[in-house]
Design an enzyme around this catalytic site. Structure first.
Site, PDB file in Angstrom:
ATOM      1  N   ASP A  30      -3.025   7.727   9.755  1.00  0.00           N
ATOM      2  CA  ASP A  30      -3.607   6.386   9.870  1.00  0.00           C
ATOM      3  C   ASP A  30      -5.056   6.451  10.317  1.00  0.00           C
ATOM      4  O   ASP A  30      -5.830   5.518  10.108  1.00  0.00           O
ATOM      5  CB  ASP A  30      -2.790   5.545  10.844  1.00  0.00           C
ATOM      6  CG  ASP A  30      -1.419   5.298  10.247  1.00  0.00           C
ATOM      7  OD1 ASP A  30      -0.536   6.162  10.416  1.00  0.00           O
ATOM      8  OD2 ASP A  30      -1.250   4.276   9.560  1.00  0.00           O
ATOM      9  N   GLN A  86      10.810   3.456   8.498  1.00  0.00           N
ATOM     10  CA  GLN A  86      10.102   3.552   7.212  1.00  0.00           C
ATOM     11  C   GLN A  86      10.552   4.768   6.393  1.00  0.00           C
ATOM     12  O   GLN A  86      10.452   4.765   5.176  1.00  0.00           O
ATOM     13  CB  GLN A  86       8.581   3.647   7.432  1.00  0.00           C
ATOM     14  CG  GLN A  86       7.942   2.374   7.950  1.00  0.00           C
ATOM     15  CD  GLN A  86       7.794   2.399   9.461  1.00  0.00           C
ATOM     16  OE1 GLN A  86       8.651   2.922  10.152  1.00  0.00           O
ATOM     17  NE2 GLN A  86       6.734   1.817   9.964  1.00  0.00           N
ATOM     18  N   ARG A  98      -4.063  -5.173  12.503  1.00  0.00           N
ATOM     19  CA  ARG A  98      -3.438  -3.926  12.956  1.00  0.00           C
ATOM     20  C   ARG A  98      -4.550  -2.983  13.447  1.00  0.00           C
ATOM     21  O   ARG A  98      -5.499  -2.726  12.708  1.00  0.00           O
ATOM     22  CB  ARG A  98      -2.614  -3.278  11.834  1.00  0.00           C
ATOM     23  CG  ARG A  98      -1.417  -4.150  11.437  1.00  0.00           C
ATOM     24  CD  ARG A  98      -0.340  -3.376  10.738  1.00  0.00           C
ATOM     25  NE  ARG A  98       0.319  -2.413  11.579  1.00  0.00           N
ATOM     26  CZ  ARG A  98       1.096  -1.441  11.096  1.00  0.00           C
ATOM     27  NH1 ARG A  98       1.278  -1.319   9.808  1.00  0.00           N
ATOM     28  NH2 ARG A  98       1.676  -0.582  11.913  1.00  0.00           N
ATOM     29  N   LYS A 140       2.204   7.991  12.436  1.00  0.00           N
ATOM     30  CA  LYS A 140       3.371   7.278  13.001  1.00  0.00           C
ATOM     31  C   LYS A 140       3.953   8.029  14.197  1.00  0.00           C
ATOM     32  O   LYS A 140       4.062   9.248  14.185  1.00  0.00           O
ATOM     33  CB  LYS A 140       4.414   7.118  11.881  1.00  0.00           C
ATOM     34  CG  LYS A 140       5.677   6.396  12.247  1.00  0.00           C
ATOM     35  CD  LYS A 140       5.463   5.051  12.883  1.00  0.00           C
ATOM     36  CE  LYS A 140       4.643   4.096  12.042  1.00  0.00           C
ATOM     37  NZ  LYS A 140       4.226   2.876  12.785  1.00  0.00           N
ATOM     38  N   ARG A 185       2.317  -2.211   4.471  1.00  0.00           N
ATOM     39  CA  ARG A 185       1.945  -1.339   5.577  1.00  0.00           C
ATOM     40  C   ARG A 185       1.542  -0.002   4.970  1.00  0.00           C
ATOM     41  O   ARG A 185       1.589   0.188   3.771  1.00  0.00           O
ATOM     42  CB  ARG A 185       3.051  -1.222   6.629  1.00  0.00           C
ATOM     43  CG  ARG A 185       4.457  -1.442   6.231  1.00  0.00           C
ATOM     44  CD  ARG A 185       4.986  -0.413   5.253  1.00  0.00           C
ATOM     45  NE  ARG A 185       4.795   0.922   5.776  1.00  0.00           N
ATOM     46  CZ  ARG A 185       4.724   2.027   5.067  1.00  0.00           C
ATOM     47  NH1 ARG A 185       4.824   1.995   3.752  1.00  0.00           N
ATOM     48  NH2 ARG A 185       4.547   3.210   5.600  1.00  0.00           N
ATOM     49  N   GLY A 186       1.139   0.934   5.854  1.00  0.00           N
ATOM     50  CA  GLY A 186       0.601   2.194   5.350  1.00  0.00           C
ATOM     51  C   GLY A 186      -0.922   2.056   5.289  1.00  0.00           C
ATOM     52  O   GLY A 186      -1.435   1.071   4.741  1.00  0.00           O
ATOM     53  N   ALA A 187      -1.619   3.024   5.886  1.00  0.00           N
ATOM     54  CA  ALA A 187      -3.063   2.877   6.083  1.00  0.00           C
ATOM     55  C   ALA A 187      -3.857   2.508   4.819  1.00  0.00           C
ATOM     56  O   ALA A 187      -4.594   1.512   4.813  1.00  0.00           O
ATOM     57  CB  ALA A 187      -3.605   4.148   6.732  1.00  0.00           C
TER      58      ALA A 187
HETATM   59  O1  MRU Z   1       3.259   1.387  10.707  1.00  0.00           O
HETATM   60  P1  MRU Z   1       3.066   1.841   9.281  1.00  0.00           P
HETATM   61  O2  MRU Z   1       4.293   1.773   8.450  1.00  0.00           O
HETATM   62  O3  MRU Z   1       1.885   1.144   8.641  1.00  0.00           O
HETATM   63  O4  MRU Z   1       2.676   3.357   9.449  1.00  0.00           O
HETATM   64  C1  MRU Z   1       2.432   4.135   8.304  1.00  0.00           C
HETATM   65  C2  MRU Z   1       2.180   5.554   8.607  1.00  0.00           C
HETATM   66  O5  MRU Z   1       2.154   5.983   9.740  1.00  0.00           O
HETATM   67  C3  MRU Z   1       1.857   6.436   7.450  1.00  0.00           C
HETATM   68  O6  MRU Z   1       2.336   7.725   7.670  1.00  0.00           O
HETATM   69  C4  MRU Z   1       0.338   6.476   7.315  1.00  0.00           C
HETATM   70  O7  MRU Z   1      -0.164   5.174   7.140  1.00  0.00           O
HETATM   71  C5  MRU Z   1      -0.117   7.305   6.212  1.00  0.00           C
HETATM   72  S1  MRU Z   1       0.300   6.548   4.712  1.00  0.00           S
HETATM   73  C6  MRU Z   1      -0.396   7.027   3.388  1.00  0.00           C
END
Ligand code: MRU
Length: 367
Positions: free
Chosen positions: A244, A203, A90, A255, A53-55
């Site tokens: 994201d 997270q 997603r 988030k 996960r994470g953009a």
């Molecule tokens: O739902 P997730 O865990 O994929 O959400 C991640 C986030 O919101 C991070 O803050 C965002 O992707 C930036 S990460 C470099």
């Protein structure tokens, strides 16, 4: 980043040269488990179930998913289907669309028999590019930290609040919001990080805290509702988050809960920064509140929590009345007016269209 003295990336090509090796992030912080993704379907599942996960990491993983799809079937139909399957995993992180469109555009014009090797090359290029971008974000962010450090009136560490996980686990390496923290630590700066737990999936408490333990960065986990109180009492010098999807006008989607931290920061005069690579900027939209699709996930993530029991087993327990319903919005939008600076691999922008466009004159491609 290093884990137990070993350099690790969140994703890489496995030793067989074609499958994809990831960290199954659902097991952290309790176990460091790697998983091998061998097909389009496995990649789609790993993204939608949040093994990864994470953009930025979602984008790179999807690129490897396309490569695996082309390995199995390099026809036009298979390419269209792979794009569709991965795109539906997603909805909010725009890096997914960005990576899929970038690869698909190149593959559509390539001879089918070349598609597999082109896709692997492009996926690996995206991964390397992400590492470079995140390291550069770290370097630029550090200059902001240094400015705040010079101005701060108290002795003791620079106190930084962060939300969710925008560290190396959310990218390929370094992270976005955590990259300046890692750079600061390497530069010998005394820092202390307040880590929002980040319900419902935690997270912050599980992933950010684990990263900071590995890198030996001093930190305290706080409940999501504590940030405002800390800021009112002058205990936070700056907030830094990832994103994201960020609009061309500087609205930052991140988030769920990020917006509330930005409000508290504005009310208390605490600088609020978003750190993100160019692949997170959606140049096609200007109104984050209306135009960004917000993922709504299963209510079970709200009604239940998962953790490790004292006997070492992973367990999920209910925390709400079984009769109650729940809603689970994954992200929110912080309007540009509440964002102090946007830290990118190109440098630092104000959260507005002119300033962002100035950094990215040619409309979004960085390297
Ligand atoms: O739902 P997730 O865990 O994929 O959400 C991640 C986030 O919101 C991070 O803050 C965002 O992707 C930036 S990460 C470099």
């Amino acid at each position: 980043m290093r884990v137990s003295g070993k350099h690790l990336r969140s994703i890489e090509l496995a030793d067989d040269g074609w499958s994809c090796r990831i960290i199954d992030q659902r097991m952290l912080p309790h176990r460091l488990v790697h998983a091998k993704l061998c097909s389009l379907e496995e990649v789609a599942r790993a993204i939608s179930e949040m093994w990864v996960r994470g953009a930025p990491l979602i984008g790179v993983t999807a690129a490897y998913g396309l490569a695996l799809a082309m390995r199995a079937d390099c026809t036009d139909e298979a390419l269209t289907e792979a794009h569709r399957v991965l795109f539906s995993t997603r909805p909010t992180a725009v890096n997914l669309r960005w990576a899929l469109d970038r690869l698909t555009k190149a593959l559509q014009t390539a001879c089918p028999s070349d598609r597999e090797s082109i896709a692997y090359k492009m996926a690996s290029k995206l991964a390397e590019e992400d590492v470079r971008c995140c390291e550069a974000i770290g370097t630029h962010g550090l200059t902001l930290f240094e400015q705040i450090l010079q101005k701060k009136s108290h002795s003791g560490p620079l106190r930084i609040l962060t939300h969710c996980n925008a560290g190396w686990l959310a990218t390929v390496d370094w992270g976005t919001a955590l990259a300046p923290i890692y750079k600061a630590q390497a530069a010998g700066m005394d820092v202390h990080v307040f880590v929002d737990e980040t319900r419902p999936r935690n997270q912050g408490a599980s992933l950010t805290a684990w990263e900071l333990v590995q890198q030996e960065v001093p930190h305290s986990i706080i409940v999501d509702n504590a940030g405002g109180h800390l800021m009112q009492h002058g205990l936070v010098d700056l907030c830094i988050v990832g994103s994201d999807r960020t609009t061309a006008s500087g609205d930052v989607c991140n988030k769920i809960g990020t917006y509330l931290k930005a409000l508290a920061a504005a009310d208390n005069g605490v600088p609020f920064y978003a750190a993100l690579p160019f692949s997170t900027i959606d140049w096609t939209i200007r109104d984050g509140l209306r135009e960004i699709p917000i993922e709504e996930r299963t209510p079970r993530e709200v009604t239940h929590v998962r953790g490790r029991a004292h006997d070492g087993r992973f367990e999920e327990v209910a925390i709400t009345p079984s009769e109650s319903t729940a809603r689970n919005f994954g992200f929110d939008v912080t309007p540009a007016r509440l964002v102090g600076k946007i830290i990118t691999e190109r440098g630092i922008a104000d959260a507005n269209e002119e300033s962002l466009a100035q950094l990215y004159r040619e409309g979004g491609e960085s390297s």
